[in-house]
Design a protein around this motif. Structure first.
Motif, PDB file in Angstrom:
ATOM      1  N   PHE A 317      -3.528  12.789   2.831  1.00 14.89           N
ATOM      2  CA  PHE A 317      -2.787  12.251   1.699  1.00 14.89           C
ATOM      3  C   PHE A 317      -1.644  13.207   1.372  1.00 14.89           C
ATOM      4  O   PHE A 317      -1.861  14.307   0.863  1.00 14.89           O
ATOM      5  N   ASN A 318      -0.441  12.766   1.668  1.00  7.56           N
ATOM      6  CA  ASN A 318       0.756  13.597   1.531  1.00  7.56           C
ATOM      7  C   ASN A 318       1.479  13.305   0.209  1.00  7.56           C
ATOM      8  O   ASN A 318       1.167  12.341  -0.486  1.00  7.56           O
ATOM      9  N   LYS A 338      -5.146   3.431 -11.493  1.00 10.55           N
ATOM     10  CA  LYS A 338      -3.774   3.869 -11.768  1.00 10.55           C
ATOM     11  C   LYS A 338      -3.740   5.073 -12.715  1.00 10.55           C
ATOM     12  O   LYS A 338      -2.711   5.734 -12.838  1.00 10.55           O
ATOM     13  N   HIS A 339      -4.871   5.348 -13.361  1.00  9.02           N
ATOM     14  CA  HIS A 339      -4.958   6.508 -14.260  1.00  9.02           C
ATOM     15  C   HIS A 339      -5.592   7.721 -13.566  1.00  9.02           C
ATOM     16  O   HIS A 339      -5.756   8.761 -14.195  1.00  9.02           O
ATOM     17  N   PHE A 340      -5.951   7.567 -12.281  1.00 10.73           N
ATOM     18  CA  PHE A 340      -6.628   8.652 -11.557  1.00 10.73           C
ATOM     19  C   PHE A 340      -5.719   9.867 -11.401  1.00 10.73           C
ATOM     20  O   PHE A 340      -4.518   9.740 -11.160  1.00 10.73           O
ATOM     21  N   GLU A 346      -9.345  12.622  -4.795  1.00 11.34           N
ATOM     22  CA  GLU A 346     -10.075  13.446  -3.827  1.00 11.34           C
ATOM     23  C   GLU A 346     -11.541  13.060  -3.782  1.00 11.34           C
ATOM     24  O   GLU A 346     -12.119  12.851  -2.709  1.00 11.34           O
ATOM     25  N   GLN A 347     -12.140  12.983  -4.952  1.00 17.28           N
ATOM     26  CA  GLN A 347     -13.554  12.622  -5.021  1.00 17.28           C
ATOM     27  C   GLN A 347     -13.795  11.217  -4.454  1.00 17.28           C
ATOM     28  O   GLN A 347     -14.750  10.979  -3.707  1.00 17.28           O
ATOM     29  N   THR A 348     -12.895  10.301  -4.794  1.00 21.30           N
ATOM     30  CA  THR A 348     -13.043   8.917  -4.335  1.00 21.30           C
ATOM     31  C   THR A 348     -12.972   8.815  -2.817  1.00 21.30           C
ATOM     32  O   THR A 348     -13.845   8.225  -2.169  1.00 21.30           O
ATOM     33  N   LEU A 358      -7.748  14.987   3.348  1.00 26.76           N
ATOM     34  CA  LEU A 358      -6.995  16.169   2.941  1.00 26.76           C
ATOM     35  C   LEU A 358      -5.903  15.735   1.968  1.00 26.76           C
ATOM     36  O   LEU A 358      -5.369  14.628   2.083  1.00 26.76           O
ATOM     37  N   PHE A 359      -5.544  16.610   1.043  1.00 24.18           N
ATOM     38  CA  PHE A 359      -4.502  16.301   0.060  1.00 24.18           C
ATOM     39  C   PHE A 359      -3.471  17.418   0.101  1.00 24.18           C
ATOM     40  O   PHE A 359      -3.767  18.563  -0.257  1.00 24.18           O
ATOM     41  N   ILE A 360      -2.252  17.085   0.567  1.00 24.93           N
ATOM     42  CA  ILE A 360      -1.245  18.114   0.826  1.00 24.93           C
ATOM     43  C   ILE A 360       0.138  17.668   0.342  1.00 24.93           C
ATOM     44  O   ILE A 360       0.338  16.509  -0.036  1.00 24.93           O
ATOM     45  N   SER A 361       1.071  18.599   0.391  1.00 25.97           N
ATOM     46  CA  SER A 361       2.494  18.287   0.285  1.00 25.97           C
ATOM     47  C   SER A 361       3.171  18.988   1.452  1.00 25.97           C
ATOM     48  O   SER A 361       3.288  20.219   1.462  1.00 25.97           O
TER      49      SER A 361
END
Length: 402
Positions: A317-318, A338-340, A346-348, A358-361
């Motif tokens: 997830f970029n 939409k409020h997450f 991440e948890q979801t 993964l959650f990155i930029s």
């Protein structure tokens, strides 16, 4: 044959149809994407029109009253092109063209036009040309007089501009010739892939404009073309990457999109071969897009069509730096997705994909160290399974190289 993009923007109008499969919210989303496609092709959207129709008008897609409304607007504002979000039949296109007296384009034609602009290599140009001819073949009747009247601009890049006298037989011969040319190039590329040795192959896949090329540049320290427009990358780029001391091949592929023209799926089979032959997929997602989960579904659908859904996959997830959760209004009593926050997502998604997320930029290089570790672990697992006798060369934990 393929014309370069000019700096002048062509005035356009977009038209979408609401039906039992597409409500207003969905049509609005599709038109937003169509507007971005139009901008990428060199157009300026002046207005949008929508109409609710359970069954499209077989003659003009939309009803006669709405057609008169569009006709008046086109004439008053000197509109150059009218773009429909849904694919038009050859008969519908001719009928609408006759009434509006301007260029009539559908989403398929627009995407083909963008590909014509973006094609840089001989291989990509051949693929696009084949797709264009396949699209034009059933539309030859009455097309050439229109092309004599309107030259250049959105949707007009391709065989029609210089081949006014082309008939169906010549087009079919051209299609046959292009297919043979692609088959020859395909064999050459297959030989190149076989000569890469036994290195693990990793492919970046995802919706168009999610940051795959930017991520490719960061990982491989190369200069792959990246731009904030749709389909910035057409040709597959392959780079050798080393994390720790573990080498592997990383490929950046063309972005997917909803309603991807079947002609392009057929023409770009070899590009998709890089995905088919990959050992690991990095599914890149633009989490800042409000409809990113729909994009994931669209990509998974195409992966299913090419039998790649069973491959090991990391969800990347970029653009977390651009993500903004909506605040809960006083009128809203229930908290929705939409409020997450990023932590909520991440948890979801960790639960949905067994932790393979993964959650990155890539742009700001946020969490890239974690990204490197996760990719290293996934590539190592594939490598030591293939070559168990040298697993001692690559420790399980990348931190040992730090």
């Amino acid at each position: 044959m393929l014309e370069k993009k000019t700096n002048t923007y062509e005035k356009t109008v977009l038209i979408g149809v609401l039906n039992q499969h597409q409500d207003l919210a969905k049509v609005t989303e599709y038109l937003d994407e169509l507007e971005f496609l139009t901008y990428t092709a060199g157009g300026e959207v002046v207005a949008r029109f929508t109409q609710k129709m359970d069954v499209p008008n077989p003659k003009t897609m939309i009803g006669s009253g709405k057609m008169q409304e569009v006709e008046a607007f086109v004439e008053e504002h000197e509109i150059g092109s009218v773009i429909f979000d849904d694919e038009l039949t050859p008969a519908q296109q001719r009928n609408i063209e006759k009434q509006l007296r301007c260029k009539i384009i559908d989403r398929t034609s627009l995407i083909l036009d963008i590909f014509a602009q973006r094609a840089q290599t001989s291989y990509a140009r051949t693929q696009v040309e084949l797709a264009q001819y396949q699209y034009l073949l059933p539309r030859l009747t009455g097309l050439w007089t229109h092309l004599e009247r309107q030259k250049g601009g959105i949707g007009m890049r391709g065989p029609g501009e210089t081949e006014i006298e082309t008939d169906r037989r010549i087009v079919r011969d051209r299609i046959s010739l292009l297919k043979k040319k692609l088959q020859k190039i395909d064999r050459q590329m297959e030989t190149q892939r076989s000569n890469r040795g036994a290195l693990v192959r990793v492919a970046l896949v995802g919706y168009t404009n999610v940051g795959k090329s930017t991520l490719m540049n960061v990982i491989s320290k190369s200069e792959v073309f990246a731009e904030n427009k749709l389909f910035a990358t057409l040709d597959t780029t392959v780079r050798k990457v080393v994390i720790g001391n573990l080498p592997f091949l990383l490929s950046d592929t063309v972005g997917f999109i909803r309603k991807l023209p079947t002609q392009l799926v057929e023409s770009f089979k070899s590009t998709l071969d890089e995905v088919r032959e990959a050992d690991l997929l990095l599914h890149v997602v633009d989490i800042s897009h409000p409809n990113f989960e729909d994009h994931i579904e669209s990509v998974n659908k195409i992966l299913g069509e090419i039998d790649c859904t069973s491959k090991p996959t990391l969800m990347v997830f970029n653009k977390i730096d651009q993500y903004q959760a909506e605040t809960l209004d006083e009128e809203e009593t229930e908290r929705t997705s939409k409020h997450f926050t990023i932590a909520d997502w991440e948890q979801t998604w960790m639960q949905r994909v067994d932790g393979n997320a993964l959650f990155i930029s890539a742009l700001n290089r946020d969490n890239l160290e974690d990204f490197r570790k996760r990719v290293y672990a996934a590539v190592r697992e594939i490598h030591v399974t293939r070559f168990p006798y040298n697993n001692f060369l690559y420790p399980e934990n990348l931190d040992e190289y730090m």
